[in-house]
Motif scaffolding. Structure first.
Motif, PDB file in Angstrom:
ATOM      1  N   CYS A  42       0.830  -1.218   0.000  1.00 58.45           N
ATOM      2  CA  CYS A  42       0.000   0.000   0.000  1.00 58.45           C
ATOM      3  C   CYS A  42       0.856   1.255   0.000  1.00 58.45           C
ATOM      4  O   CYS A  42       0.529   2.247  -0.672  1.00 58.45           O
ATOM      5  N   LEU A  43       1.968   1.221   0.736  1.00 55.46           N
ATOM      6  CA  LEU A  43       2.876   2.381   0.755  1.00 55.46           C
ATOM      7  C   LEU A  43       3.491   2.602  -0.625  1.00 55.46           C
ATOM      8  O   LEU A  43       3.634   3.745  -1.072  1.00 55.46           O
ATOM      9  N   CYS A  44       3.847   1.523  -1.309  1.00 57.19           N
ATOM     10  CA  CYS A  44       4.373   1.638  -2.677  1.00 57.19           C
ATOM     11  C   CYS A  44       3.334   2.267  -3.599  1.00 57.19           C
ATOM     12  O   CYS A  44       3.671   3.110  -4.449  1.00 57.19           O
ATOM     13  N   LEU A  45       2.074   1.865  -3.420  1.00 60.34           N
ATOM     14  CA  LEU A  45       1.001   2.406  -4.258  1.00 60.34           C
ATOM     15  C   LEU A  45       0.831   3.903  -4.032  1.00 60.34           C
ATOM     16  O   LEU A  45       0.756   4.686  -4.993  1.00 60.34           O
ATOM     17  N   VAL A  46       0.776   4.316  -2.767  1.00 59.15           N
ATOM     18  CA  VAL A  46       0.592   5.737  -2.455  1.00 59.15           C
ATOM     19  C   VAL A  46       1.797   6.538  -2.931  1.00 59.15           C
ATOM     20  O   VAL A  46       1.649   7.642  -3.488  1.00 59.15           O
ATOM     21  N   PHE A  47       3.007   6.004  -2.734  1.00 59.73           N
ATOM     22  CA  PHE A  47       4.219   6.684  -3.207  1.00 59.73           C
ATOM     23  C   PHE A  47       4.169   6.884  -4.714  1.00 59.73           C
ATOM     24  O   PHE A  47       4.479   7.965  -5.221  1.00 59.73           O
ATOM     25  N   ALA A  48       3.792   5.827  -5.452  1.00 64.17           N
ATOM     26  CA  ALA A  48       3.743   5.919  -6.916  1.00 64.17           C
ATOM     27  C   ALA A  48       2.736   6.969  -7.374  1.00 64.17           C
ATOM     28  O   ALA A  48       3.010   7.755  -8.296  1.00 64.17           O
ATOM     29  N   ILE A  49       1.577   6.997  -6.730  1.00 64.41           N
ATOM     30  CA  ILE A  49       0.541   7.969  -7.109  1.00 64.41           C
ATOM     31  C   ILE A  49       1.012   9.389  -6.804  1.00 64.41           C
ATOM     32  O   ILE A  49       0.853  10.298  -7.635  1.00 64.41           O
ATOM     33  N   LEU A  50       1.611   9.595  -5.631  1.00 58.39           N
ATOM     34  CA  LEU A  50       2.093  10.934  -5.266  1.00 58.39           C
ATOM     35  C   LEU A  50       3.222  11.385  -6.188  1.00 58.39           C
ATOM     36  O   LEU A  50       3.302  12.568  -6.545  1.00 58.39           O
ATOM     37  N   ALA A  51       4.094  10.458  -6.585  1.00 57.91           N
ATOM     38  CA  ALA A  51       5.176  10.812  -7.510  1.00 57.91           C
ATOM     39  C   ALA A  51       4.606  11.236  -8.859  1.00 57.91           C
ATOM     40  O   ALA A  51       5.087  12.205  -9.475  1.00 57.91           O
ATOM     41  N   GLN A  52       3.560  10.552  -9.324  1.00 60.75           N
ATOM     42  CA  GLN A  52       2.953  10.938 -10.600  1.00 60.75           C
ATOM     43  C   GLN A  52       2.219  12.270 -10.485  1.00 60.75           C
ATOM     44  O   GLN A  52       2.271  13.093 -11.407  1.00 60.75           O
ATOM     45  N   LEU A  99       5.481  14.897   0.409  1.00 60.83           N
ATOM     46  CA  LEU A  99       4.582  13.820   0.838  1.00 60.83           C
ATOM     47  C   LEU A  99       5.032  12.475   0.261  1.00 60.83           C
ATOM     48  O   LEU A  99       4.987  11.450   0.954  1.00 60.83           O
ATOM     49  N   ALA A 100       5.461  12.491  -1.002  1.00 54.72           N
ATOM     50  CA  ALA A 100       5.948  11.259  -1.624  1.00 54.72           C
ATOM     51  C   ALA A 100       7.178  10.745  -0.881  1.00 54.72           C
ATOM     52  O   ALA A 100       7.300   9.539  -0.605  1.00 54.72           O
ATOM     53  N   PHE A 101       8.088  11.660  -0.532  1.00 50.89           N
ATOM     54  CA  PHE A 101       9.303  11.261   0.178  1.00 50.89           C
ATOM     55  C   PHE A 101       8.980  10.610   1.510  1.00 50.89           C
ATOM     56  O   PHE A 101       9.488   9.526   1.834  1.00 50.89           O
ATOM     57  N   PHE A 102       8.114  11.237   2.286  1.00 50.41           N
ATOM     58  CA  PHE A 102       7.813  10.707   3.618  1.00 50.41           C
ATOM     59  C   PHE A 102       6.895   9.488   3.561  1.00 50.41           C
ATOM     60  O   PHE A 102       6.876   8.684   4.498  1.00 50.41           O
ATOM     61  N   THR A 103       6.159   9.323   2.471  1.00 51.98           N
ATOM     62  CA  THR A 103       5.392   8.089   2.287  1.00 51.98           C
ATOM     63  C   THR A 103       6.321   6.930   1.967  1.00 51.98           C
ATOM     64  O   THR A 103       6.130   5.808   2.460  1.00 51.98           O
ATOM     65  N   GLY A 104       7.333   7.202   1.153  1.00 58.29           N
ATOM     66  CA  GLY A 104       8.275   6.147   0.779  1.00 58.29           C
ATOM     67  C   GLY A 104       9.306   5.842   1.846  1.00 58.29           C
ATOM     68  O   GLY A 104       9.875   4.739   1.862  1.00 58.29           O
ATOM     69  N   LEU A 105       9.551   6.770   2.751  1.00 55.60           N
ATOM     70  CA  LEU A 105      10.595   6.604   3.768  1.00 55.60           C
ATOM     71  C   LEU A 105      10.429   5.332   4.602  1.00 55.60           C
ATOM     72  O   LEU A 105      11.416   4.624   4.849  1.00 55.60           O
ATOM     73  N   PRO A 106       9.214   4.989   5.063  1.00 55.45           N
ATOM     74  CA  PRO A 106       9.078   3.751   5.862  1.00 55.45           C
ATOM     75  C   PRO A 106       9.448   2.478   5.110  1.00 55.45           C
ATOM     76  O   PRO A 106       9.689   1.438   5.732  1.00 55.45           O
ATOM     77  N   LEU A 116      16.769   4.796  -0.164  1.00 48.13           N
ATOM     78  CA  LEU A 116      16.698   6.258  -0.163  1.00 48.13           C
ATOM     79  C   LEU A 116      17.189   6.827  -1.488  1.00 48.13           C
ATOM     80  O   LEU A 116      16.632   7.809  -2.001  1.00 48.13           O
ATOM     81  N   ILE A 117      18.234   6.216  -2.046  1.00 47.49           N
ATOM     82  CA  ILE A 117      18.832   6.747  -3.276  1.00 47.49           C
ATOM     83  C   ILE A 117      17.861   6.662  -4.455  1.00 47.49           C
ATOM     84  O   ILE A 117      17.560   7.688  -5.083  1.00 47.49           O
ATOM     85  N   PRO A 118      17.333   5.469  -4.783  1.00 46.85           N
ATOM     86  CA  PRO A 118      16.365   5.433  -5.896  1.00 46.85           C
ATOM     87  C   PRO A 118      15.098   6.211  -5.599  1.00 46.85           C
ATOM     88  O   PRO A 118      14.489   6.780  -6.512  1.00 46.85           O
ATOM     89  N   GLY A 119      14.696   6.271  -4.319  1.00 50.42           N
ATOM     90  CA  GLY A 119      13.504   7.038  -3.965  1.00 50.42           C
ATOM     91  C   GLY A 119      13.667   8.513  -4.282  1.00 50.42           C
ATOM     92  O   GLY A 119      12.765   9.148  -4.862  1.00 50.42           O
ATOM     93  N   ILE A 120      14.804   9.066  -3.922  1.00 49.02           N
ATOM     94  CA  ILE A 120      15.084  10.482  -4.196  1.00 49.02           C
ATOM     95  C   ILE A 120      15.217  10.714  -5.702  1.00 49.02           C
ATOM     96  O   ILE A 120      14.720  11.713  -6.237  1.00 49.02           O
ATOM     97  N   ILE A 121      15.866   9.769  -6.400  1.00 50.29           N
ATOM     98  CA  ILE A 121      16.018   9.884  -7.858  1.00 50.29           C
ATOM     99  C   ILE A 121      14.648   9.895  -8.532  1.00 50.29           C
ATOM    100  O   ILE A 121      14.407  10.679  -9.468  1.00 50.29           O
TER     101      ILE A 121
END
Length: 291
Positions: A42-52, A99-106, A116-121
């Motif tokens: 679910c966190l991956c899903l929310v991160f992907a949506i926020l990134a888009q 929001l995307a960063f802090f959603t993906g952080l966990p 962290l590296i691919p997340g920031i990229i």
């Protein structure tokens, strides 16, 4: 138009199927390998949506700054239409990125600190798609960026977070989904070819022309279907793959028939339909795997 509706249009919800489909496909693939945990999925899903959404807002702002929205045929952009101020769009883009960063952080709990590296990229690339000193979409790199950052990366990294493994198969599944997702960009750039030429926005449609772009759009779903049959061949009987992909083939054929006849503003209706191809492809893949 109400402010709420303006913000909804700025987010472009009709395009969000692409980020949803990548996480769905990766989750389905992971479930074939192991018993998964649903919280990281679910966190991956929310991160992907926020990134888009970050990318969509950044695009709205960047096209206004670059003047690319002049004589626009496509759906009106909120910034260039004056419905949302450039300052508001800018801060909304920053907020979504945070929001995307802090959603993906966990997710480092499941995948390790190195994520962290691919997340920031990913977040930076979402903005760099249309902004910054070298925006991808202005230098013939839009298609590659879409395939990589909406297909290969979200599929493979979601799979890794859920299974703690990478393999060549999941990279290929991400590539094939990325090709389907890129259908949306082809429609967008096909519609805007003349405007992009005037605004010095270099796209592959502008590079190769309308006829090759139309041919690629029509053929890609069928080619991807055949390649998916091959990729699933060691896990799924061919008859099950054929049955599973009947909905996808029917849907893309319907979209193709609409696309080859559409012109100018008519192509706007194809944007949501092309975006939906990714979800239908994902459902067909899951159906083939579960028959």
């Amino acid at each position: 138009m109400s402010k709420l509706l303006c913000w909804i249009k700025a987010i472009r919800p009709q395009t969000l199927f692409v980020s949803i489909s990548s996480v769905m496909l990766a989750t389905a693939a992971a479930m074939q390998v192991t018993e998964i945990e649903w919280l990281p999925a679910c966190l991956c899903l929310v991160f992907a949506i926020l990134a888009q959404i970050t990318s969509n807002l950044a695009n709205d702002y960047a096209d206004f700054i670059n003047g690319s929205d002049k004589n626009r045929i496509g759906p009106p952009r909120m910034t260039s239409s004056g419905l949302i101020s450039p300052r508001a769009i800018y801060y909304a883009t920053v907020l979504c990125a945070i929001l995307a960063f802090f959603t993906g952080l966990p997710l480092i709990w499941w995948g390790g600190w190195w994520l962290l590296i691919p997340g920031i990229i990913i977040i930076i690339s979402a903005i760099a798609y249309s902004s910054g000193p070298f925006p991808f979409s202005y230098h013939y790199l839009g298609d590659i960026a879409v395939i990589v950052f909406f297909g290969i990366i979200p599929v493979s990294f979601t799979f890794y977070i859920l299974t703690e493994t990478f393999n060549y198969r999941i990279l290929l599944e991400g590539l094939l989904l990325g090709l389907i997702i890129n259908e949306l960009l082809i429609v967008n750039n096909y519609r805007d070819m003349e405007q992009d030429a005037m605004n010095n926005k270099k796209t592959t449609v502008l590079l190769f022309g309308r006829k090759p772009a139309k041919f690629i759009f029509v053929m890609i779903p069928y080619i991807v279907t055949l390649l998916t049959f091959w990729l699933l061949s060691d896990r799924v009987e061919i008859k099950n793959s054929i049955v599973g992909f009947i909905p996808f083939v029917i849907y893309v054929t319907f979209v193709n028939l609409r696309f080859v006849k559409a012109e100018k503003e008519e192509l706007n209706k194809l944007l949501g339909m092309a975006s939906l191809e990714s979800i239908v492809y994902t459902f067909s893949t899951i159906l083939a795997l579960t028959l």
